[in-house]
Scaffold this motif. Structure first.
Motif, mmCIF file in Angstrom:
data_model
loop_
_atom_site.group_PDB
_atom_site.id
_atom_site.type_symbol
_atom_site.label_atom_id
_atom_site.label_comp_id
_atom_site.label_asym_id
_atom_site.label_seq_id
_atom_site.Cartn_x
_atom_site.Cartn_y
_atom_site.Cartn_z
ATOM 1 N N MET A 196 0.823 -1.210 0.000
ATOM 2 C CA MET A 196 0.000 0.000 0.000
ATOM 3 C C MET A 196 0.856 1.259 0.000
ATOM 4 N N CYS A 197 1.757 1.337 -0.958
ATOM 5 C CA CYS A 197 2.635 2.493 -1.085
ATOM 6 C C CYS A 197 3.141 2.557 -2.504
ATOM 7 N N SER A 198 3.403 3.775 -2.991
ATOM 8 C CA SER A 198 3.929 3.970 -4.340
ATOM 9 C C SER A 198 5.185 4.825 -4.351
ATOM 10 N N ASN A 199 5.740 5.113 -3.176
ATOM 11 C CA ASN A 199 6.905 5.993 -3.076
ATOM 12 C C ASN A 199 8.172 5.300 -3.568
ATOM 13 N N LYS A 200 8.828 5.903 -4.540
ATOM 14 C CA LYS A 200 10.033 5.325 -5.126
ATOM 15 C C LYS A 200 11.317 5.969 -4.610
ATOM 16 N N ASP A 201 11.191 6.849 -3.631
ATOM 17 C CA ASP A 201 12.384 7.476 -3.052
ATOM 18 C C ASP A 201 13.183 6.462 -2.246
ATOM 19 N N LYS A 202 14.425 6.820 -1.934
ATOM 20 C CA LYS A 202 15.225 5.974 -1.065
ATOM 21 C C LYS A 202 14.597 5.929 0.321
ATOM 22 N N GLY A 203 14.899 4.857 1.047
ATOM 23 C CA GLY A 203 14.226 4.599 2.312
ATOM 24 C C GLY A 203 14.194 5.757 3.282
ATOM 25 N N ALA A 204 15.335 6.388 3.509
ATOM 26 C CA ALA A 204 15.398 7.485 4.483
ATOM 27 C C ALA A 204 14.529 8.660 4.056
ATOM 28 N N VAL A 205 14.548 8.979 2.759
ATOM 29 C CA VAL A 205 13.740 10.086 2.237
ATOM 30 C C VAL A 205 12.258 9.737 2.311
ATOM 31 N N ALA A 206 11.913 8.516 1.890
ATOM 32 C CA ALA A 206 10.516 8.081 1.895
ATOM 33 C C ALA A 206 9.946 8.117 3.308
ATOM 34 N N ASN A 207 10.721 7.655 4.272
ATOM 35 C CA ASN A 207 10.261 7.608 5.653
ATOM 36 C C ASN A 207 10.064 9.010 6.229
ATOM 37 N N LYS A 208 10.841 9.946 5.722
ATOM 38 C CA LYS A 208 10.750 11.322 6.213
ATOM 39 C C LYS A 208 9.498 12.023 5.718
ATOM 40 N N VAL A 209 9.104 11.743 4.465
ATOM 41 C CA VAL A 209 7.952 12.454 3.898
ATOM 42 C C VAL A 209 6.624 11.799 4.240
ATOM 43 N N CYS A 210 6.646 10.510 4.573
ATOM 44 C CA CYS A 210 5.396 9.824 4.930
ATOM 45 C C CYS A 210 5.706 8.674 5.869
ATOM 46 N N THR A 211 4.993 8.605 6.965
ATOM 47 C CA THR A 211 5.279 7.578 7.972
ATOM 48 C C THR A 211 4.778 6.199 7.563
ATOM 49 N N THR A 212 4.024 6.123 6.476
ATOM 50 C CA THR A 212 3.563 4.805 6.004
ATOM 51 C C THR A 212 4.192 4.452 4.660
#
Length: 298
Positions: A196-212
């Protein structure tokens, strides 16, 4: 030549021409395959375009004339597919297709990056810095999908599109209009998990912009015994041809974003804990040898 003669001549010429045209139309007519009308009668008649054709009539013709698969009428579902397959002498899948929004970036998990005041459509908002949310891959939540759904099956809830699986026909109109492409048409059914996610950023960046967000940790990939889930372009994706629906990837996901959205309970099954084997009984100590009776001295 008198006017009467001219009129008679024109009439005769017209009559002969009409006879020739009628004869030609009958001689050159191409009879329509009667199965086209039969297939059209099996369809839902919604003309939603989810099958990829302009309407039900065009799809019916494509099924009969071009061999297009018989299960593309999402509103008709498995029942229509089975009826068409019977007409065409084949078999159809019994799995219902449903839309799933691969994003959980609501106001709690994904904050706005700026206050958007432009045209209130997802398409317009996406053109401005990728959208107003901190995650540029997130559902924008302005409802372009709700406007194209003919079945009242998708709504915006707390800034994210949510699908009513009981109403959804899987026609694909919402997926086609979503500028972020976060809506998938799931043909795997409720027994298969969805990331249930479509974020293709690197892990640290993805986690920073959305907690899920998926952080591409690869835990799911390492856990799967069937090679059915892999991190692709920074986000985990399921190969439904290989997936067995065991739920191990969902259990191991540290972000808890691999769910079963089409089940009544979307959360992964709890790990099966095997009871510990009972301790083996210790073998009894060997009996002490019996003492020999003392012999009396003579």
């Amino acid at each position: 030549m008198s006017i009467v003669s001219a009129v008679v001549l024109c009439t005769l010429v017209g009559a002969v021409g009409a006879i020739i045209l009628v004869a030609a139309s009958k001689f050159m007519a191409v009879e329509e395959d009667p199965r086209i009308e039969e297939v059209a009668g099996c369809l839902a008649g919604a003309n939603c375009g989810g099958c990829g054709y302009a309407g039900c009539a065009d799809y019916a013709k494509a099924v009969v004339m071009d061999g297009v698969p018989c299960d593309k009428c999402a509103p008709g579902g498995p029942k229509a597919a089975a009826a068409i397959a019977k007409i065409m002498g084949g078999e159809a899948s019994a799995v219902e297709k449903k839309a799933v929004v691969q994003c959980q970036g609501n106001t709690e998990h994904c904050k706005p990056s700026y206050d958007y005041k432009g045209i209130q459509t997802c398409a317009a908002a996406a053109a401005l810095y990728g959208g107003p949310k901190t995650c540029s891959f997130a559902c924008i939540g302005l409802g372009d999908c709700t406007k194209v759904c003919k079945f009242d099956a998708i709504h915006i809830v707390d800034g994210v599109a949510k699908v009513d699986k009981d109403k959804c026909t899987g026609c694909g109109a919402c997926a086609n209009t979503c500028p972020k492409k976060v809506i998938m048409i799931d043909a795997a059914g409720p027994r298969k998990p969805v990331v249930m996610c479509s974020n293709k950023d690197k892990g640290a960046v993805a986690n920073k912009v959305c907690t899920t967000s998926c952080i591409a940790c690869g835990m799911c990939e390492r856990t799967c015994k069937f090679d059915a889930i892999h991190v692709v372009d920074g986000v985990a994706r399921v190969d439904y041809d290989k997936c067995k629906g065991c739920g191990m990837c969902a259990q191991k996901c540290p972000k808890k974003i691999i769910l079963f959205p089409l089940k009544d309970d979307p959360y992964p099954p709890k790990p099966v804990v095997k009871p510990a084997a009972p301790a083996a009984a210790k073998p009894a100590a060997p009996a002490a040898p019996a003492e020999k009776p003392e012999t009396k001295a003579e």
